[in-house]
Design an enzyme around this catalytic site. Structure first.
Site, mmCIF file in Angstrom:
data_model
loop_
_atom_site.group_PDB
_atom_site.id
_atom_site.type_symbol
_atom_site.label_atom_id
_atom_site.label_comp_id
_atom_site.label_asym_id
_atom_site.label_seq_id
_atom_site.Cartn_x
_atom_site.Cartn_y
_atom_site.Cartn_z
ATOM 1 N N ASP A 23 0.177 -2.277 -3.240
ATOM 2 C CA ASP A 23 0.881 -3.260 -4.074
ATOM 3 C C ASP A 23 -0.046 -3.834 -5.152
ATOM 4 O O ASP A 23 -1.259 -3.927 -4.952
ATOM 5 C CB ASP A 23 1.391 -4.389 -3.157
ATOM 6 N N HIS A 40 0.103 1.815 -12.699
ATOM 7 C CA HIS A 40 0.511 2.873 -11.767
ATOM 8 C C HIS A 40 -0.412 4.085 -11.882
ATOM 9 O O HIS A 40 -0.758 4.721 -10.888
ATOM 10 C CB HIS A 40 1.964 3.283 -12.034
ATOM 11 N N LEU A 134 -6.717 15.798 7.987
ATOM 12 C CA LEU A 134 -6.039 14.531 7.717
ATOM 13 C C LEU A 134 -4.565 14.851 7.488
ATOM 14 O O LEU A 134 -4.243 15.841 6.829
ATOM 15 C CB LEU A 134 -6.609 13.885 6.436
HETATM 16 C C1 FPP Z 1 3.260 -1.488 -6.318
HETATM 17 O O1 FPP Z 1 2.866 -2.022 -7.514
HETATM 18 C C2 FPP Z 1 3.251 -0.054 -6.237
HETATM 19 C C3 FPP Z 1 4.343 0.782 -6.305
HETATM 20 C C4 FPP Z 1 5.698 0.378 -6.647
HETATM 21 C C5 FPP Z 1 4.223 2.177 -5.964
HETATM 22 C C6 FPP Z 1 2.847 2.719 -5.753
HETATM 23 C C7 FPP Z 1 2.708 3.853 -6.626
HETATM 24 C C8 FPP Z 1 1.569 4.468 -6.984
HETATM 25 C C9 FPP Z 1 0.245 4.156 -6.450
HETATM 26 C C10 FPP Z 1 1.633 5.538 -8.002
HETATM 27 C C11 FPP Z 1 2.653 6.647 -7.821
HETATM 28 C C12 FPP Z 1 2.713 7.296 -6.523
HETATM 29 C C13 FPP Z 1 2.393 8.558 -6.161
HETATM 30 C C14 FPP Z 1 2.916 9.078 -4.886
HETATM 31 C C15 FPP Z 1 1.544 9.479 -6.895
HETATM 32 P P1 FPP Z 1 3.881 -2.984 -8.223
HETATM 33 O O2 FPP Z 1 4.471 -2.249 -9.383
HETATM 34 O O3 FPP Z 1 4.883 -3.487 -7.246
HETATM 35 O O4 FPP Z 1 2.951 -4.139 -8.697
HETATM 36 P P2 FPP Z 1 3.362 -5.653 -8.967
HETATM 37 O O5 FPP Z 1 3.926 -6.195 -7.678
HETATM 38 O O6 FPP Z 1 2.087 -6.274 -9.366
HETATM 39 O O7 FPP Z 1 4.388 -5.625 -10.082
#
Ligand code: FPP
Length: 257
Positions: A23, A40, A134
């Site tokens: 997150d 991201h 893994l």
């Molecule tokens: C949270 O950050 C994260 C996500 C919604 C998804 C996690 C995704 C990645 C690490 C990249 C894509 C994934 C793959 C499988 C390659 P947020 O957008 O909720 O952050 P915020 O709460 O600060 O807005």
């Protein structure tokens, strides 16, 4: 490297099962005046680093919450970006993951995902199915309540067909009906960004998990942060409902299938 050398390795025989709620990508970007996509993109780099570090930290199963069923409510552009990052990750990293003996397993709903994503996920799982260093479980288009509903429906169908007696339904049967049937319950769940909730991630499986909530955003989760988190886990006194430090529950029945 020195961080990994110093980590107190787990006493667990078969390796840890760890879940991560990645997150804070958006806030990481916003605090730097960057577009959310950049958060991201950097999040994928952190993901890659976590996968590389995991085996040396004693992690045998790593489950990453990559896209939740609730994430569809984000702007269309951002949803497309996240789909694109997953595709790029599989296309760019699959060969290296396979070479590193990483098995890829995907949990979540296929409904709603495009044909090219489904094909890539199937290819990744097929290619790596016999790997054993893994297991990287990618929770994509995943929701734990929906997963439980699916398991309950499958069990109810078997009961209706007379294959099982409803009295035979127990914890083990439900665990086996979940998409995580071959994945040991998480020993440890890490969430970055300071939020302290599960957000529909592994609700059933987390019954005895230890939790750590880190104040850093996901793109800043590096090898040192992972090492420190695992060291913290290894200091926890896990009792599994008992009074003294317990031996880990026997997962062999569950992982044998
Ligand atoms: C949270 O950050 C994260 C996500 C919604 C998804 C996690 C995704 C990645 C690490 C990249 C894509 C994934 C793959 C499988 C390659 P947020 O957008 O909720 O952050 P915020 O709460 O600060 O807005």
């Amino acid at each position: 490297m020195s961080d990994i050398a110093n980590v107190e390795l787990p006493k667990h025989q078969t390796g840890l099962s760890v879940g991560i709620i990645m997150d804070g990508n958006g806030r990481w970007a916003a605090s730097r005046g960057l577009p959310r996509f950049e958060g991201h993109r950097r999040g994928v780099e952190a993901l890659r680093a976590a996968v590389r570090a995991a085996p040396d930290l004693g992690v045998r199963y790593l489950t990453l919450y990559s896209f939740s069923l609730e994430n569809w409510s984000r702007p269309k552009r951002e949803v497309l970006d996240l789909m694109g990052l997953l595709k790029r990750f599989i296309r760019n990293d699959l060969a290296e993951l396979h070479k590193s003996n990483v098995q890829i397993k995907v949990i979540g709903e296929p409904d709603g995902l495009s044909a090219d994503i489904l094909a890539l996920l199937a290819e990744a799982q097929d290619l790596t199915r016999n790997n054993s260093r893994l297991t990287l479980v990618i929770a994509f288009n995943y929701g734990s309540r929906q997963e439980i509903v699916g398991a309950v429906q499958a069990i109810a169908r078997r009961a209706l067909a007379g294959e099982i007696d409803p009295k035979a339904i127990d914890v083990d049967m439900i665990s086996r009906a979940l998409q995580t049937a071959t994945v040991p319950d998480p020993d440890f769940i890490i969430r970055t960004s300071g939020e302290q909730r599960l957000s529909n991630f592994l609700l059933w499986q987390a019954a005895y998990a230890e939790f750590i909530f880190l104040p850093i955003h996901w793109p800043d989760f590096d090898q040192a942060a992972f090492t420190a988190a695992i060291s913290e886990f290894n200091r926890r006194d896990r009792r599994f409902g008992g009074l003294v430090r317990a031996v880990e529950p026997d997962l062999s029945a569950k992982t044998a299938s």
